[in-house]
Design a protein around this motif. Structure first.
Motif, PDB file in Angstrom:
ATOM      1  N   ARG A  52       6.727   6.909   8.407  1.00  0.00           N
ATOM      2  CA  ARG A  52       6.839   6.987   9.869  1.00  0.00           C
ATOM      3  C   ARG A  52       6.629   5.592  10.453  1.00  0.00           C
ATOM      4  O   ARG A  52       6.088   4.694   9.807  1.00  0.00           O
ATOM      5  N   THR A  53       7.066   5.407  11.681  1.00  0.00           N
ATOM      6  CA  THR A  53       6.908   4.127  12.369  1.00  0.00           C
ATOM      7  C   THR A  53       5.585   4.107  13.116  1.00  0.00           C
ATOM      8  O   THR A  53       5.273   5.040  13.872  1.00  0.00           O
ATOM      9  N   ASP A 113       6.580  -2.791  15.604  1.00  0.00           N
ATOM     10  CA  ASP A 113       6.696  -1.352  15.327  1.00  0.00           C
ATOM     11  C   ASP A 113       7.191  -1.223  13.887  1.00  0.00           C
ATOM     12  O   ASP A 113       8.399  -1.200  13.634  1.00  0.00           O
ATOM     13  N   ALA A 114       6.261  -1.154  12.963  1.00  0.00           N
ATOM     14  CA  ALA A 114       6.608  -1.304  11.546  1.00  0.00           C
ATOM     15  C   ALA A 114       6.756   0.050  10.856  1.00  0.00           C
ATOM     16  O   ALA A 114       6.065   1.022  11.177  1.00  0.00           O
ATOM     17  N   TYR A 115       7.689   0.074   9.913  1.00  0.00           N
ATOM     18  CA  TYR A 115       7.794   1.187   8.976  1.00  0.00           C
ATOM     19  C   TYR A 115       8.087   0.618   7.594  1.00  0.00           C
ATOM     20  O   TYR A 115       8.526  -0.529   7.446  1.00  0.00           O
ATOM     21  N   VAL A 154       9.337  -3.737   4.225  1.00  0.00           N
ATOM     22  CA  VAL A 154       8.725  -3.427   5.520  1.00  0.00           C
ATOM     23  C   VAL A 154       9.652  -3.953   6.615  1.00  0.00           C
ATOM     24  O   VAL A 154      10.151  -5.082   6.524  1.00  0.00           O
ATOM     25  N   PHE A 155       9.887  -3.128   7.638  1.00  0.00           N
ATOM     26  CA  PHE A 155      10.839  -3.450   8.698  1.00  0.00           C
ATOM     27  C   PHE A 155      10.211  -3.189  10.057  1.00  0.00           C
ATOM     28  O   PHE A 155       9.263  -2.395  10.188  1.00  0.00           O
ATOM     29  N   ASP A 156      10.784  -3.844  11.059  1.00  0.00           N
ATOM     30  CA  ASP A 156      10.392  -3.615  12.447  1.00  0.00           C
ATOM     31  C   ASP A 156      11.448  -2.743  13.103  1.00  0.00           C
ATOM     32  O   ASP A 156      12.642  -3.080  13.110  1.00  0.00           O
ATOM     33  N   ASN A 157      11.042  -1.622  13.660  1.00  0.00           N
ATOM     34  CA  ASN A 157      11.956  -0.652  14.243  1.00  0.00           C
ATOM     35  C   ASN A 157      12.388  -1.122  15.628  1.00  0.00           C
ATOM     36  O   ASN A 157      11.566  -1.280  16.534  1.00  0.00           O
ATOM     37  N   ILE A 215      10.859  -7.657   7.758  1.00  0.00           N
ATOM     38  CA  ILE A 215       9.551  -8.301   7.689  1.00  0.00           C
ATOM     39  C   ILE A 215       9.300  -8.863   6.302  1.00  0.00           C
ATOM     40  O   ILE A 215       8.694  -9.917   6.145  1.00  0.00           O
ATOM     41  N   GLY A 216       9.799  -8.196   5.298  1.00  0.00           N
ATOM     42  CA  GLY A 216       9.649  -8.705   3.934  1.00  0.00           C
ATOM     43  C   GLY A 216       9.693  -7.578   2.926  1.00  0.00           C
ATOM     44  O   GLY A 216       9.673  -6.394   3.285  1.00  0.00           O
ATOM     45  N   LYS A 217       9.775  -7.940   1.665  1.00  0.00           N
ATOM     46  CA  LYS A 217       9.804  -6.943   0.603  1.00  0.00           C
ATOM     47  C   LYS A 217       9.181  -7.514  -0.651  1.00  0.00           C
ATOM     48  O   LYS A 217       8.967  -8.728  -0.778  1.00  0.00           O
TER      49      LYS A 217
END
Length: 358
Positions: free
Chosen positions: A27-28, A12-14, A56-59, A74-76
């Motif tokens: 938004r996610t 569930d990425a945002y 980028v992150f996982d909600n 997730i990474g940047k």
């Protein structure tokens, strides 16, 4: 990357973008490994020598998750705006790099102080959608000041890369002085004599040489804007224990034997750094000792030699002095001694304060 294992492997990425004091959060997108947000944002750029950071992150705060759950990284990627061309649309793929306790991970995606960080996290946590503390900390690199053997190695390699250019120039000068390539050495002799006879050409020649180097390097220019480099960061071949040490809490929570092993390793690295710093300090102290009379004989020799040189340069045209010094410096190896140069030998014998250390 698949970050959740329940209901199949999904994410569930945002996405979060930071530019200066500007923060945006998309938004996610639920249950997808190929997110496309298709959201556009615009900022006024007053200084191109700035950096935009995209993460980028996982909600983990959806579907009734626990309140103490943390969003996973997730990474940047960081992009310096000065490396971008004006009036051009970039649609490149950039690697999203993240370093975890289990090692280095790479995903492909599209294009302070503690008190300040807490204030920013509190303010962004009240926004809609909220940016949680772990997200803000990751975007701000709040742990950058903490010791990391991996980062220390990376900085050392950066210094060595810079010094390699100086080493290459010194090697080129040494090849000229030793007549390794006679044609090049003769051309350098001719250029040197021309510059001595016409000193007004020195600065134009230097700037012309810099211009030629810049034109020569044009074909080697980077085709894409640079981004975070895993090899430069020493992240692609870091030992697992070094990663575990980097992600350890402060103060440490590891067993005593592991802490002892890491302490011994740190002492070994610090010993080498201490030796290099001591050598640099000794060279500076020797330069100060020339006129400080710490070595009366050396200081007397130097000031007498300085007086002789002052009289000689005063009564001799400067061009003649430059020619004599230059020809002596570029003399053929047949006229060189295998012993160290007298000035170098004299400098190395000057006293340093290392003799006064316990």
């Amino acid at each position: 990357m698949p970050m959740k294992s329940k209901d199949g492997r999904t994410t569930d990425a945002y996405c979060v973008a930071k530019y200066g004091n500007k923060w945006v959060r998309t938004r996610t997108l639920l249950d997808t490994l190929t997110p496309r947000w298709n959201e556009q944002y615009t900022w006024d750029v007053y200084d191109p020598c700035t950096v935009i950071t995209i993460g980028v992150f996982d909600n983990n705060h959806i579907n009734g998750s626990k309140d103490d759950a943390k969003d996973q990284r997730i990474g940047k990627v960081r992009i310096r705006l000065s490396t971008l061309e004006t009036d051009r649309v970039y649609t490149h793929y950039y690697p999203l790099l993240v370093l975890t306790p289990s090692g280095f991970e790479e995903t492909w995606g599209t294009s302070i102080g503690i008190e300040a960080q807490q204030i920013v996290a509190a303010r962004l946590g009240r926004s809609e959608p909220p940016l949680r503390r772990e997200t803000v900390e990751y975007m701000l690199d709040v742990d950058y000041h903490m010791f990391s053997l991996r980062r220390s190695k990376a900085n050392f390699q950066r210094i060595m890369s810079l010094l390699s250019g100086v080493t290459a120039v010194c090697r080129w000068i040494n090849d000229i002085c030793t007549w390794r390539n006679p044609i090049t050495t003769i051309l350098v002799h001719v250029l040197f004599l021309i510059l001595v006879c016409y000193p007004e050409l020195i600065l134009p020649t230097i700037f012309l040489y810099l211009f030629v180097i810049g034109i020569w390097n044009f074909r080697f220019r980077p085709r894409h804007p640079p981004h975070m480099d895993a090899r430069l960061s020493q992240a692609d071949h870091t030992h697992p224990d070094e990663l575990d040490e980097e992600f350890d809490t402060f103060p440490t929570t590891r067993p005593a034997d592991i802490v002892r092993m890491r302490y011994d390793r740190l002492r070994s690295v610090a010993g080498r750094v201490q030796t290099v710093i001591g050598d640099l300090a000794s060279q500076g102290e020797r330069a100060q000792a020339i006129l400080s009379w710490r070595d009366p004989r050396a200081t007397a020799i130097f000031i007498i030699f300085s007086l002789i040189w002052a009289v000689f340069i005063y009564i001799t045209p400067l061009q003649v002095v430059a020619v004599l010094v230059g020809l002596y410096f570029l003399r053929h190896p047949r006229f060189r001694s295998k012993m160290p140069a007298v000035p170098v030998n004299f400098f190395k014998r000057l006293p340093a304060k290392s003799d006064m250390l316990l």
